[in-house]
Design a protein around this motif. Structure first.
Motif, PDB file in Angstrom:
ATOM      1  N   SER A 109      21.703  13.428  -9.903  1.00  0.00           N
ATOM      2  CA  SER A 109      21.341  14.409 -10.939  1.00  0.00           C
ATOM      3  C   SER A 109      20.962  13.693 -12.236  1.00  0.00           C
ATOM      4  O   SER A 109      21.569  12.682 -12.610  1.00  0.00           O
ATOM      5  N   ASN A 110      19.987  14.257 -12.934  1.00  0.00           N
ATOM      6  CA  ASN A 110      19.531  13.688 -14.202  1.00  0.00           C
ATOM      7  C   ASN A 110      20.380  14.271 -15.331  1.00  0.00           C
ATOM      8  O   ASN A 110      20.024  15.239 -15.992  1.00  0.00           O
ATOM      9  N   ARG A 111      21.543  13.675 -15.521  1.00  0.00           N
ATOM     10  CA  ARG A 111      22.459  14.128 -16.556  1.00  0.00           C
ATOM     11  C   ARG A 111      23.139  12.920 -17.172  1.00  0.00           C
ATOM     12  O   ARG A 111      23.209  11.853 -16.559  1.00  0.00           O
ATOM     13  N   PRO A 112      23.686  13.076 -18.365  1.00  0.00           N
ATOM     14  CA  PRO A 112      24.342  11.932 -19.019  1.00  0.00           C
ATOM     15  C   PRO A 112      25.671  11.604 -18.346  1.00  0.00           C
ATOM     16  O   PRO A 112      26.366  12.489 -17.850  1.00  0.00           O
ATOM     17  N   TYR A 113      26.004  10.343 -18.309  1.00  0.00           N
ATOM     18  CA  TYR A 113      27.259   9.875 -17.719  1.00  0.00           C
ATOM     19  C   TYR A 113      28.035   9.100 -18.766  1.00  0.00           C
ATOM     20  O   TYR A 113      27.451   8.430 -19.633  1.00  0.00           O
ATOM     21  N   GLU A 114      29.327   9.156 -18.701  1.00  0.00           N
ATOM     22  CA  GLU A 114      30.163   8.400 -19.615  1.00  0.00           C
ATOM     23  C   GLU A 114      30.200   6.934 -19.188  1.00  0.00           C
ATOM     24  O   GLU A 114      29.939   6.599 -18.038  1.00  0.00           O
ATOM     25  N   GLU A 115      30.529   6.130 -20.127  1.00  0.00           N
ATOM     26  CA  GLU A 115      30.594   4.705 -19.880  1.00  0.00           C
ATOM     27  C   GLU A 115      31.599   4.400 -18.775  1.00  0.00           C
ATOM     28  O   GLU A 115      32.736   4.875 -18.791  1.00  0.00           O
ATOM     29  N   GLY A 116      31.147   3.639 -17.780  1.00  0.00           N
ATOM     30  CA  GLY A 116      32.017   3.244 -16.681  1.00  0.00           C
ATOM     31  C   GLY A 116      32.193   4.311 -15.614  1.00  0.00           C
ATOM     32  O   GLY A 116      32.874   4.074 -14.611  1.00  0.00           O
ATOM     33  N   GLU A 117      31.586   5.486 -15.803  1.00  0.00           N
ATOM     34  CA  GLU A 117      31.711   6.547 -14.806  1.00  0.00           C
ATOM     35  C   GLU A 117      30.827   6.252 -13.595  1.00  0.00           C
ATOM     36  O   GLU A 117      29.715   5.760 -13.738  1.00  0.00           O
ATOM     37  N   THR A 118      31.361   6.553 -12.411  1.00  0.00           N
ATOM     38  CA  THR A 118      30.591   6.341 -11.192  1.00  0.00           C
ATOM     39  C   THR A 118      29.589   7.480 -11.002  1.00  0.00           C
ATOM     40  O   THR A 118      29.953   8.654 -11.112  1.00  0.00           O
ATOM     41  N   HIS A 119      28.354   7.141 -10.739  1.00  0.00           N
ATOM     42  CA  HIS A 119      27.310   8.117 -10.439  1.00  0.00           C
ATOM     43  C   HIS A 119      27.318   8.373  -8.924  1.00  0.00           C
ATOM     44  O   HIS A 119      26.932   7.501  -8.157  1.00  0.00           O
ATOM     45  N   TRP A 120      27.768   9.578  -8.506  1.00  0.00           N
ATOM     46  CA  TRP A 120      27.807   9.891  -7.076  1.00  0.00           C
ATOM     47  C   TRP A 120      26.560  10.649  -6.664  1.00  0.00           C
ATOM     48  O   TRP A 120      26.064  11.499  -7.404  1.00  0.00           O
ATOM     49  N   SER A 121      26.046  10.304  -5.501  1.00  0.00           N
ATOM     50  CA  SER A 121      24.817  10.953  -5.028  1.00  0.00           C
ATOM     51  C   SER A 121      25.099  12.408  -4.662  1.00  0.00           C
ATOM     52  O   SER A 121      26.207  12.781  -4.286  1.00  0.00           O
TER      53      SER A 121
ATOM     54  N   ILE B 198      27.559   1.335  -4.548  1.00  0.00           N
ATOM     55  CA  ILE B 198      28.414   1.842  -3.462  1.00  0.00           C
ATOM     56  C   ILE B 198      27.501   2.333  -2.348  1.00  0.00           C
ATOM     57  O   ILE B 198      26.743   3.288  -2.524  1.00  0.00           O
ATOM     58  N   ARG B 199      27.584   1.685  -1.233  1.00  0.00           N
ATOM     59  CA  ARG B 199      26.647   1.964  -0.158  1.00  0.00           C
ATOM     60  C   ARG B 199      27.407   2.305   1.124  1.00  0.00           C
ATOM     61  O   ARG B 199      28.604   2.123   1.241  1.00  0.00           O
ATOM     62  N   LYS B 200      26.682   2.836   2.112  1.00  0.00           N
ATOM     63  CA  LYS B 200      27.231   3.111   3.436  1.00  0.00           C
ATOM     64  C   LYS B 200      26.191   2.708   4.463  1.00  0.00           C
ATOM     65  O   LYS B 200      25.073   3.217   4.463  1.00  0.00           O
ATOM     66  N   GLY B 201      26.552   1.779   5.341  1.00  0.00           N
ATOM     67  CA  GLY B 201      25.623   1.329   6.364  1.00  0.00           C
ATOM     68  C   GLY B 201      24.918   0.063   5.952  1.00  0.00           C
ATOM     69  O   GLY B 201      24.807  -0.275   4.769  1.00  0.00           O
ATOM     70  N   TYR B 202      24.435  -0.632   6.986  1.00  0.00           N
ATOM     71  CA  TYR B 202      23.765  -1.908   6.755  1.00  0.00           C
ATOM     72  C   TYR B 202      22.439  -1.983   7.488  1.00  0.00           C
ATOM     73  O   TYR B 202      21.960  -3.050   7.826  1.00  0.00           O
TER      74      TYR B 202
END
Length: 616
Positions: free
Chosen positions: A12-24, A77-81
């Motif tokens: 999402s195109n929204r502001p995030y706090e410092e150090g916050e994880t951006h989850w898909s 943070i990924r899943k799969g290779y």
């Protein structure tokens, strides 16, 4: 992003706090707001990074004006290779770059853009066309492991739940969320909660997942999986049909709906009775009982019973509902399908019975319902016929056997008089009448056994009705054996048959005993003579008798001074003397002909030799 791998995620195109994880984002409605063409047309920002001691240093490069901005350190943070994998999230941390410029020589080829488009297409396909999966439940210790596999048996996700509510929510995801579930491998999956879940030994949970009537019952469920199995109790259950609420009976429908009920023992727990009380559909009954277990404060192991006889009028209604038939079939009761509503005409039902016989006295029969036109059953053999019965008694036995198997009386047999007439014709062709079929008794024997053989008289090619073989005791007298045989004819198993040659059989039996060597006294050794041999010893002709086991049981002198006799009479006269002396031995000489024809000649030859030796 490495050039050899590509990660795809929607954020999402929204502001995030410092150090916050951006989850898909994983919600389908959000992911499909834009088309693939729209997304490809979005403004592109190239992210370049350099691996340093403090982590991934990241620069954003504007593809239009080549502006470059250091954004800090990036944690992915990924899943799969695989070559295209799921970008689950990332976290950006402020930092100072170790160098003032991003990596040099960054040039994106046309093939890179093509790979990007292909990755996006694949990503969109998983969202718009979720992968159908099978769901397997497995109890592992105190948790339930839920495994999602695709049609190639590839595991796409594994989840373990100890909490019962969480497990229910997961299994009912496609209904609760009205859409697919996003997996850790970046695939959207979906399943049919009615058909695609294998519950294993947790099958009793199925009703809570699929049936509306049981989603809130019972009121209390254990909070954890392990509590389901702490205690259990056995319980006998049966199913029934309530005609008073059946749409077919009251004329408001053409199918069975909520007109089935479950019967519990009188001493069943009140809570369980409340849980299962009232009428329900056949599908719900099947769902509740087919697991063989049910939860109501504790686990109950169900013993299913069905008290109706297949083919009986009371059983018809259970043949009309698919789920009820399926439940009964799982418990070994196979009922054919019939149209709904026929059970209301059960009183009209009759059975057409056909009976036939083979040449081996084997009877086959079939019964067909005039109401359903379904064949009840076919039994290859309800005979051998009982040849000790007269016609009336045997006919009654046969018809009663058929009636009992169908579960009806003669009033329910279509054209019963014709069925009875057909049975009469068959039995008469086998000799049945006012008495049991006439039989002839023959007696067969060998060295140690006597066989009694009964055959029909003048019908069915003298069919053999019965045979019995007895081992004889050669140490008894003939009179004792005859008395035993006469008793068998009068009061024993032979007395049950209509023997037409009884008197002749008595004579034949006596002749057989004489031929076998029986005497008039018990324990007479001569009664057991089986084989006689002659030999010359000390100028005399002697004999030895052996039984059937080759044991010598008697011996004696046939002719004393045989050499002197040979000098005074002719050879023919000598033979006659020997024959006369043989009769004096008594008993039964089995090999008499061999003695007279073969051994006499050998004996005479020996006597000749002795004579000439004596002269010399």
């Amino acid at each position: 992003m490495k050039s050899s791998r590509m990660l795809v995620g929607c954020f999402s195109n929204r502001p995030y706090e410092e150090g916050e994880t951006h989850w898909s984002e994983t919600k389908k409605e959000l992911l499909t707001q834009q088309t693939l063409d729209d997304i490809i047309g979005f403004k592109q920002v190239i992210t370049a990074y350099r691996t340093t001691e403090q982590g991934f240093e990241v620069w954003h490069i504007d593809s239009e004006n080549d502006d470059r901005e250091f954004t800090g350190l990036l944690e992915v943070i990924r899943k799969g290779y695989a070559s295209v994998s799921h970008l689950r999230g990332f976290k950006s941390t402020k930092a100072h770059p170790t160098t003032p410029e991003p990596p040099l020589g960054l040039r994106l080829s046309e093939s890179f853009y093509q790979r990007t488009v292909e990755a996006l297409k694949r990503y969109f396909n998983t969202v718009t066309s979720p992968v159908p999966v099978s769901v397997q439940l497995e109890r592992v210790g105190d948790v339930c492991r839920v495994t999602f596999t695709d049609e190639d048996s590839t595991i796409l996700q594994e989840v373990e739940h100890e909490s019962v509510p969480d497990l229910f929510s997961l299994l009912r995801w496609p209904i609760i969320n009205a859409g697919p579930m996003y997996t850790d491998v970046g695939e959207y999956v979906t399943w049919n909660i009615f058909e695609d879940i294998d519950y294993s030994d947790l099958e009793f949970l199925r009703p809570y997942i699929i049936y509306r009537a049981t989603r809130t019952a019972p009121e209390e469920l254990p909070s954890s999986i392990s509590q389901f199995f702490e205690t259990s109790e056995e319980l006998t259950v049966e199913i029934g049909h309530d005609e008073s609420v059946c749409p077919l009976a009251i004329g408001v429908g053409e199918e069975h709906t909520e007109c089935w009920y479950i019967t519990l023992p009188k001493d069943a727990p009140r809570k369980l009775k409340q849980q299962l009380e009232g009428c329900m559909t056949g599908r719900v009954v099947h769902g509740l009982l087919s697991p063989g277990r049910i939860w109501s404060g504790r686990l109950f192991e169900l013993n299913f019973t069905f008290s109706h006889t297949a083919g009986s009028p009371e059983c018809l209604v259970f043949q009309e509902e698919k789920w009820i038939r399926k439940l009964l079939r799982s418990h070994g009761v196979n009922l054919p399908k019939i149209p709904p509503g026929l059970y209301l005409r059960a009183e009209e039902e009759k059975w057409k019975v056909n009976i036939s016989m083979t040449n081996n006295a084997e009877m086959s029969w079939s019964a067909t319902s005039t109401l359903t036109e379904k064949q009840f059953s076919r039994f290859a053999i309800i005979a051998p016929l009982d040849f000790t019965n007269d016609l009336e008694k045997e006919q009654g036995r046969i018809l009663d056997t058929i009636f009992q198997r169908i579960g009806v009386t003669s009033e329910k047999i279509y054209q019963f008089s014709k069925t009875k007439e057909s049975t009469t014709d068959i039995l008469e062709s086998w000799g049945f009448g006012d008495t049991s079929p006439p039989c002839e008794l023959s007696i067969e024997h060998n060295d140690s056994e006597i066989s009694f053989v009964l055959k029909l008289k003048d019908v069915k090619d003298d069919y053999e009705v019965a045979r019995a073989t007895n081992q004889v005791d050669m140490n008894t007298s003939r009179e004792t054996e005859e008395e035993g045989f006469y008793e068998t004819l009068q009061d024993g198993w032979l007395s049950k048959f209509s023997i037409v040659n009884e008197e002749e059989s008595r004579k034949k039996f006596s002749e057989v005993l004489v031929h076998m060597g029986f005497s008039d006294q018990d324990g007479g050794t001569r009664s057991s003579l089986l084989h006689l041999s002659l030999y010359v010893e000390d100028g005399c002709i002697k004999w030895m008798a052996k039984n059937e086991y080759g044991q010598a049981i008697d011996n004696g002198v046939l002719l004393e001074d045989a050499v002197e006799w040979f000098q005074t009479v002719s050879i023919e006269e000598f033979k006659e003397i020997l024959k006369m002396n043989l009769k004096g031995i008594g008993g039964n000489i089995r090999n008499l002909n061999d003695v007279l024809e073969g051994e006499f000649e050998d004996i005479i030859d020996e006597i000749k030799e002795s004579f000439f030796m004596h002269r010399d």
